[in-house]
Design a protein around this motif. Structure first.
Motif, PDB file in Angstrom:
ATOM      1  N   PRO A 212       0.809  -1.226   0.000  1.00 50.18           N
ATOM      2  CA  PRO A 212       0.000   0.000   0.000  1.00 50.18           C
ATOM      3  C   PRO A 212       0.838   1.270   0.000  1.00 50.18           C
ATOM      4  O   PRO A 212       0.347   2.337  -0.386  1.00 50.18           O
ATOM      5  CB  PRO A 212      -0.826  -0.131   1.275  1.00 50.18           C
ATOM      6  N   SER A 213       2.105   1.165   0.435  1.00 47.04           N
ATOM      7  CA  SER A 213       2.974   2.345   0.404  1.00 47.04           C
ATOM      8  C   SER A 213       3.256   2.770  -1.025  1.00 47.04           C
ATOM      9  O   SER A 213       3.227   3.964  -1.356  1.00 47.04           O
ATOM     10  CB  SER A 213       4.285   2.063   1.146  1.00 47.04           C
ATOM     11  N   VAL A 214       3.525   1.793  -1.894  1.00 48.59           N
ATOM     12  CA  VAL A 214       3.766   2.095  -3.303  1.00 48.59           C
ATOM     13  C   VAL A 214       2.496   2.631  -3.958  1.00 48.59           C
ATOM     14  O   VAL A 214       2.524   3.610  -4.716  1.00 48.59           O
ATOM     15  CB  VAL A 214       4.261   0.836  -4.034  1.00 48.59           C
ATOM     16  N   VAL A 215       1.368   2.004  -3.637  1.00 45.29           N
ATOM     17  CA  VAL A 215       0.091   2.457  -4.196  1.00 45.29           C
ATOM     18  C   VAL A 215      -0.187   3.904  -3.782  1.00 45.29           C
ATOM     19  O   VAL A 215      -0.559   4.747  -4.600  1.00 45.29           O
ATOM     20  CB  VAL A 215      -1.059   1.543  -3.729  1.00 45.29           C
ATOM     21  N   THR A 216       0.027   4.183  -2.512  1.00 46.20           N
ATOM     22  CA  THR A 216      -0.247   5.525  -1.989  1.00 46.20           C
ATOM     23  C   THR A 216       0.673   6.562  -2.608  1.00 46.20           C
ATOM     24  O   THR A 216       0.252   7.681  -2.928  1.00 46.20           O
ATOM     25  CB  THR A 216      -0.119   5.528  -0.460  1.00 46.20           C
ATOM     26  N   ALA A 217       1.928   6.202  -2.789  1.00 47.39           N
ATOM     27  CA  ALA A 217       2.869   7.121  -3.434  1.00 47.39           C
ATOM     28  C   ALA A 217       2.399   7.465  -4.841  1.00 47.39           C
ATOM     29  O   ALA A 217       2.457   8.624  -5.277  1.00 47.39           O
ATOM     30  CB  ALA A 217       4.261   6.520  -3.467  1.00 47.39           C
ATOM     31  N   SER A 218       1.895   6.470  -5.548  1.00 41.06           N
ATOM     32  CA  SER A 218       1.395   6.703  -6.902  1.00 41.06           C
ATOM     33  C   SER A 218       0.150   7.592  -6.878  1.00 41.06           C
ATOM     34  O   SER A 218      -0.008   8.489  -7.720  1.00 41.06           O
ATOM     35  CB  SER A 218       1.077   5.364  -7.562  1.00 41.06           C
ATOM     36  N   ILE A 219      -0.718   7.354  -5.905  1.00 44.27           N
ATOM     37  CA  ILE A 219      -1.916   8.184  -5.770  1.00 44.27           C
ATOM     38  C   ILE A 219      -1.547   9.634  -5.508  1.00 44.27           C
ATOM     39  O   ILE A 219      -2.089  10.561  -6.134  1.00 44.27           O
ATOM     40  CB  ILE A 219      -2.817   7.638  -4.637  1.00 44.27           C
ATOM     41  N   VAL A 220      -0.603   9.852  -4.598  1.00 42.05           N
ATOM     42  CA  VAL A 220      -0.200  11.220  -4.246  1.00 42.05           C
ATOM     43  C   VAL A 220       0.340  11.950  -5.472  1.00 42.05           C
ATOM     44  O   VAL A 220      -0.003  13.112  -5.734  1.00 42.05           O
ATOM     45  CB  VAL A 220       0.835  11.199  -3.108  1.00 42.05           C
ATOM     46  N   MET A 221       1.173  11.273  -6.246  1.00 38.73           N
ATOM     47  CA  MET A 221       1.734  11.923  -7.430  1.00 38.73           C
ATOM     48  C   MET A 221       0.661  12.189  -8.477  1.00 38.73           C
ATOM     49  O   MET A 221       0.640  13.248  -9.119  1.00 38.73           O
ATOM     50  CB  MET A 221       2.856  11.065  -8.016  1.00 38.73           C
ATOM     51  N   ALA A 222      -0.255  11.237  -8.657  1.00 40.74           N
ATOM     52  CA  ALA A 222      -1.318  11.435  -9.651  1.00 40.74           C
ATOM     53  C   ALA A 222      -2.245  12.573  -9.254  1.00 40.74           C
ATOM     54  O   ALA A 222      -2.734  13.321 -10.118  1.00 40.74           O
ATOM     55  CB  ALA A 222      -2.101  10.131  -9.828  1.00 40.74           C
ATOM     56  N   LEU A 223      -2.491  12.729  -7.958  1.00 41.78           N
ATOM     57  CA  LEU A 223      -3.366  13.808  -7.494  1.00 41.78           C
ATOM     58  C   LEU A 223      -2.815  15.185  -7.864  1.00 41.78           C
ATOM     59  O   LEU A 223      -3.581  16.137  -8.041  1.00 41.78           O
ATOM     60  CB  LEU A 223      -3.550  13.723  -5.980  1.00 41.78           C
ATOM     61  N   GLN A 224      -1.486  15.282  -7.971  1.00 44.87           N
ATOM     62  CA  GLN A 224      -0.883  16.584  -8.266  1.00 44.87           C
ATOM     63  C   GLN A 224      -1.221  17.098  -9.654  1.00 44.87           C
ATOM     64  O   GLN A 224      -1.011  18.285  -9.955  1.00 44.87           O
ATOM     65  CB  GLN A 224       0.640  16.519  -8.092  1.00 44.87           C
ATOM     66  N   THR A 225      -1.721  16.225 -10.520  1.00 46.92           N
ATOM     67  CA  THR A 225      -2.052  16.666 -11.883  1.00 46.92           C
ATOM     68  C   THR A 225      -3.489  17.147 -12.015  1.00 46.92           C
ATOM     69  O   THR A 225      -3.865  17.702 -13.046  1.00 46.92           O
ATOM     70  CB  THR A 225      -1.837  15.518 -12.887  1.00 46.92           C
ATOM     71  N   ILE A 226      -4.304  16.936 -10.985  1.00 45.66           N
ATOM     72  CA  ILE A 226      -5.729  17.240 -11.135  1.00 45.66           C
ATOM     73  C   ILE A 226      -5.963  18.730 -11.354  1.00 45.66           C
ATOM     74  O   ILE A 226      -6.666  19.136 -12.281  1.00 45.66           O
ATOM     75  CB  ILE A 226      -6.514  16.721  -9.916  1.00 45.66           C
ATOM     76  N   VAL A 227      -5.379  19.565 -10.500  1.00 47.29           N
ATOM     77  CA  VAL A 227      -5.573  21.009 -10.659  1.00 47.29           C
ATOM     78  C   VAL A 227      -4.923  21.496 -11.949  1.00 47.29           C
ATOM     79  O   VAL A 227      -5.524  22.242 -12.729  1.00 47.29           O
ATOM     80  CB  VAL A 227      -5.027  21.777  -9.444  1.00 47.29           C
ATOM     81  N   SER A 228      -3.706  21.058 -12.210  1.00 47.39           N
ATOM     82  CA  SER A 228      -2.964  21.586 -13.360  1.00 47.39           C
ATOM     83  C   SER A 228      -3.501  21.112 -14.700  1.00 47.39           C
ATOM     84  O   SER A 228      -3.314  21.787 -15.716  1.00 47.39           O
ATOM     85  CB  SER A 228      -1.483  21.204 -13.246  1.00 47.39           C
ATOM     86  N   ARG A 229      -4.180  19.953 -14.722  1.00 47.18           N
ATOM     87  CA  ARG A 229      -4.610  19.386 -15.993  1.00 47.18           C
ATOM     88  C   ARG A 229      -6.117  19.174 -16.125  1.00 47.18           C
ATOM     89  O   ARG A 229      -6.581  18.682 -17.144  1.00 47.18           O
ATOM     90  CB  ARG A 229      -3.877  18.053 -16.249  1.00 47.18           C
ATOM     91  N   ASN A 230      -6.877  19.538 -15.109  1.00 44.05           N
ATOM     92  CA  ASN A 230      -8.327  19.376 -15.185  1.00 44.05           C
ATOM     93  C   ASN A 230      -9.094  20.657 -14.902  1.00 44.05           C
ATOM     94  O   ASN A 230     -10.219  20.811 -15.365  1.00 44.05           O
ATOM     95  CB  ASN A 230      -8.791  18.296 -14.196  1.00 44.05           C
ATOM     96  N   VAL A 231      -8.507  21.556 -14.110  1.00 42.27           N
ATOM     97  CA  VAL A 231      -9.184  22.796 -13.746  1.00 42.27           C
ATOM     98  C   VAL A 231      -8.783  23.903 -14.712  1.00 42.27           C
ATOM     99  O   VAL A 231      -7.596  24.059 -15.040  1.00 42.27           O
ATOM    100  CB  VAL A 231      -8.839  23.208 -12.295  1.00 42.27           C
ATOM    101  N   ASP A 232      -9.778  24.662 -15.167  1.00 41.22           N
ATOM    102  CA  ASP A 232      -9.528  25.806 -16.038  1.00 41.22           C
ATOM    103  C   ASP A 232      -8.449  26.691 -15.423  1.00 41.22           C
ATOM    104  O   ASP A 232      -8.522  27.047 -14.248  1.00 41.22           O
ATOM    105  CB  ASP A 232     -10.840  26.583 -16.196  1.00 41.22           C
ATOM    106  N   ALA A 233      -7.472  27.057 -16.215  1.00 46.05           N
ATOM    107  CA  ALA A 233      -6.341  27.828 -15.704  1.00 46.05           C
ATOM    108  C   ALA A 233      -6.747  29.208 -15.192  1.00 46.05           C
ATOM    109  O   ALA A 233      -5.991  29.844 -14.457  1.00 46.05           O
ATOM    110  CB  ALA A 233      -5.279  27.974 -16.791  1.00 46.05           C
TER     111      ALA A 233
END
Length: 395
Positions: A212-233
């Protein structure tokens, strides 16, 4: 420099008492819905000065009411009373005496400012109408807050107002300056708790586990793209990982990990988008590793939206008191939430910022263990509230 407004001079006689009250509250901080001593102090002072007082409003809230003249207008002023679970490191002579608790956001100052205005207005009574002072618990709670409970307890039905005003100190701006903004000024705030469930085991045989540590690390990194790539700039949104916990023993791959997020934005559509993308991202990342995720998405405070007419009025009074050079009527967005937003959903009003000092001075941000409210603001804040009341409550 222009001469100080007479109101600032008139408040000088009350400054020692206001300061003593502030320091007393600071020494004895109380967390959300525990503000019994603070509420007792507030109620006692208001009664001494001739206010009608209601206690226990929304659990530990206090409302003081003062009427003068024959005017029919009604105004509400709000101050928050709760402290934070932070160990104080200021070294001040009036520092917190309670381990692990301190007034790290300046609510001791907000309460004292409003009491200072109460003292002055009770003495002078140069207004015509009804004044309600709302001393609110549990602003820092983030959910099921003091404003929500006071409103559920009939705040605006029992103590009605035509408009409601509040203020918060603002480290990073000149002491005694006042800032305001029309429309959405502070964000909606949501809390997300995530439990990542894998399969634990021996670190020497990771192929037999779902880490779960590896899974969580991947989740944390993927979350960082939500604002930059999904929300209107052109929109503003903040997604921050606040808590990340996994395992506890060397040599052991744990069964699960936990993550907590803070999510903030100003637009309701963006708020819905963020929730959709966070949930999809977390579940998708977990499934790709053979793990699963449980999400507790807690909707917090709505965006704080000031009404134009009340902002114009509040700014006009600030300019009268301080001069135009110390007032900013178009202040930038503040990305900290505040449950005063619930009151503004029910009544027109304005939430102001009061400068607490520049950061190149001995000034720390709120929620910092060395933060302290600037006592120079006590007279300014009390003078501002009293002048605002007199200008609003006229025949």
């Amino acid at each position: 420099m222009p001469a100080p407004h007479p109101r600032l001079e008139e408040l000088a006689q009350d400054l020692p008492e206001i300061t003593a009250i502030r320091h007393q509250i600071h020494r004895h901080p109380e967390l959300a819905f525990e503000e019994t001593a603070t509420a007792d102090l507030v109620a006692r002072k208001l009664r001494e000065w001739g206010f009608e007082v209601a206690t226990g409003v929304g659990t530990t809230g206090v409302v003081g009411t003062l009427k003068a003249g024959s005017g029919s207008r009604r105004i509400g002023l709000r101050a928050d009373m709760d402290a934070l679970a932070i160990e104080e490191r200021t070294g001040l002579p009036y520092a917190s005496t309670v381990p692990g608790k301190m007034h790290a956001c300046g609510h001791d100052g907000h309460t004292s400012i409003l009491l200072g205005a109460a003292r002055y207005l009770a003495r002078t009574r140069r207004f015509s109408g009804t004044l309600h002072l709302y001393f609110q618990p549990a602003e820092e709670r983030g959910y099921d807050s003091g404003a929500e409970r006071m409103l559920a307890d009939g705040l605006f039905e029992r103590f009605p107002c035509d408009a409601v005003f509040g203020l918060h100190n603002h480290p990073g701006a000149e002491v005694g300056s006042i800032m305001a903004r029309k429309g959405a000024s502070q964000p909606a705030t949501d809390k997300v708790s995530i439990r990542v469930i894998g399969k634990g085991g021996h670190v020497a045989r990771p192929h037999l586990t779902v880490d779960p540590s590896v899974v969580t690390a991947s989740i944390v990194m993927a979350l960082q793209t939500i604002v930059s790539r999904n929300v209107d700039a052109t929109q503003t949104a903040v997604l921050s990982v606040c808590t990340l916990q996994s395992g506890g023993f060397y040599g052991v791959i744990p069964d699960e990990a936990r993550v907590e997020l803070s999510v903030r934005c100003f637009d309701p559509g963006v708020r819905d988008l963020l929730r959709e993308r966070i949930e999809a991202t977390v579940h998708g990342q977990a499934q790709s590793y053979g793990a699963r995720a449980e999400i507790d998405y807690q909707t917090g405070y709505p965006a704080l939206v000031n009404t134009d007419r009340e902002v114009d009025f509040a700014v006009e009074v600030a300019r009268e008191l301080l001069g135009p050079e110390r007032v900013d009527p178009d202040f930038g967005l503040v990305t900290a939430g505040d449950d005063f937003s619930f009151m503004l959903q029910r009544r027109p009003g304005c939430y102001l910022r009061l400068g607490n000092g520049l950061f190149n001075e001995p000034c720390h941000p709120v929620h910092h263990p060395r933060y302290d409210f600037n006592d120079d603001n006590l007279r300014t804040g009390a003078a501002y509230w009293s002048l605002l009341v007199e200008r609003y409550l006229v025949d």
